[in-house]
Design an enzyme around this catalytic site. Structure first.
Site, PDB file in Angstrom:
ATOM      1  N   SER A 199      -2.781  -3.744   0.522  1.00  0.00           N
ATOM      2  CA  SER A 199      -3.134  -2.341   0.389  1.00  0.00           C
ATOM      3  C   SER A 199      -4.635  -2.208   0.595  1.00  0.00           C
ATOM      4  CB  SER A 199      -2.754  -1.799  -0.992  1.00  0.00           C
ATOM      5  OG  SER A 199      -1.353  -1.781  -1.159  1.00  0.00           O
ATOM      6  N   LYS A 259      -5.997  -5.903  -2.284  1.00  0.00           N
ATOM      7  CA  LYS A 259      -6.593  -4.582  -2.069  1.00  0.00           C
ATOM      8  C   LYS A 259      -7.917  -4.805  -1.362  1.00  0.00           C
ATOM      9  CE  LYS A 259      -6.053  -0.162  -2.476  1.00  0.00           C
ATOM     10  NZ  LYS A 259      -5.868   0.611  -3.699  1.00  0.00           N
TER      11      LYS A 259
END
Length: 368
Positions: free
Chosen positions: A230, A162
């Site tokens: 992500s 992330k």
């Protein structure tokens, strides 16, 4: 030596529902202080302003604080990666990874699931999409791999990250400091952050040589087969979770991976499940899985040429529904048809993650 891993999938009844995690803790399946990572899907729009990720994150962290002895600040360091958007049949859920005491794990010298975690150095907005980001991500991946006890990059099967994307505020911040940014389109910066991060993963694991700035989002022949990247607004550095296999740690679970060559490549999903260690017939069916498949983790991307298997589609030309949502719904349906379970982790924006139009697939199985 890393500790053995317990891994379970829990469903979300609403965006703020952490009751599945609470039940695992209350039933003694895992301990709150031993949860080392969570990877989940929330039901928001999957875009820059998808605040369902923040709501779900808060709910899960509150349970870890309430049920354990770690402080709020310590629980904040636990990597909880939320991918927004459950388009089509994809069902909101989370996969929880926790360590087990060795005396509670199945003893075996066979390769079994291991997890390592690291944070990169801070990523200012001017580095997003550039080789400075590649280098920082690669360093964090190497750290996480070492913490997982993995010495051979071939034993790494899934790297979930992330990273920050660009927002109006961070773009303004860069400009105030006399810096430039790769793009001023915030939604495009999601693809940019994910793709650049994937290149860092690929460099760390020896899948590619270090790229140049101009390769980012342009040379799609450069990719990682294990990266699942992500991005969001809730952090300013790369959060890296490396999942692989190691011998001697024991446990019931094992991970494998493959790639989908295009959006319809169900065989790529089956290949990942086989690579994890399940023996399947030549023409497998969801019923062949029993309760041995914990979850699959996929990235997907609309092919840059606007086709799938030679047939034209309109995803890249659609001004009403962004292609992110269309390809996610498509691949989610394919994955659910393979597993027989709509609670599959399917994330979009797969630049440099698998071949163009396809994407990496990882599968975690319970070998008993």
């Amino acid at each position: 030596m890393p500790e053995p891993i317990e891994v379970r999938k829990v469903v979300l009844g609403s965006v703020s529902d952490a009751s599945g995690l609470a039940a695992l803790l209350d039933d003694g399946v895992v301990e709150a202080d031993r949860v080392v990572a969570v990877v989940g899907k929330t039901e928001g729009n999957g875009g820059v302003n998808d605040y369902t990720r923040i709501i779900a994150d808060r709910a899960f962290r509150e349970v870890l604080v309430d049920r354990g002895s770690r402080t709020v600040d310590e629980v904040r360091q636990v990597p909880i990666v939320w991918s927004g958007g459950t388009d089509g049949v994809i069902s909101p859920h989370a996969t929880v990874f926790a360590t087990l005491p060795a005396d509670r794990a199945v003893a075996t010298d066979e390769p079994r699931l291991t997890v390592g975690y690291a944070l990169s150095d801070r990523l200012p907005p001017e580095e997003i999409g550039r080789t400075a980001m590649v280098d920082k991500v690669a360093a964090a991946v190497r750290d996480a791999t070492a913490r997982a006890g993995v010495t051979d990059p071939a034993d790494v099967h899934y790297v979930q990250t992330k990273t920050p994307l660009l927002t109006i505020d961070t773009i303004r911040d860069a400009k105030r400091r006399g810096q430039t940014v790769w793009t001023e389109h915030t939604l495009e910066s999601m693809d940019l952050s994910n793709g650049c991060t994937a290149l860092g993963v690929a460099v760390a694991l020896g899948e590619i040589e270090r790229p140049e700035d101009e390769d980012v989002l342009h040379d799609r022949s450069l990719y990682s087969s294990v990266a699942s990247c992500s991005s969001g607004v809730e952090l300013d550095r790369a959060q890296v979770v490396v999942v692989g296999n190691a011998r001697g740690i024991g446990g019931r679970y094992r991970i494998g991976h493959s790639v989908m060559r295009d959006a319809l490549d169900a065989d790529g999903i089956w290949a990942a499940i086989r690579d994890a260690g399940l023996h399947l017939p030549d023409r497998p069916h969801p019923s062949d899985l029993g309760d041995r498949l914990v979850n699959v983790f996929l990235k997907c991307e609309a092919s840059q040429d606007g086709t799938v298997r030679g047939r034209r589609n309109a995803m890249l030309d659609d001004s009403d529904v962004h292609w992110h949502r269309q390809i996610k719904a498509c691949v989610g349906g394919v994955a659910a048809a393979v597993t027989g379970d709509p609670a599959v982790f399917v994330s979009v924006s797969a630049a440099h993650q698998g071949p163009d139009g396809g994407g990496p697939v990882a599968a975690v199985v319970d070998l008993g």
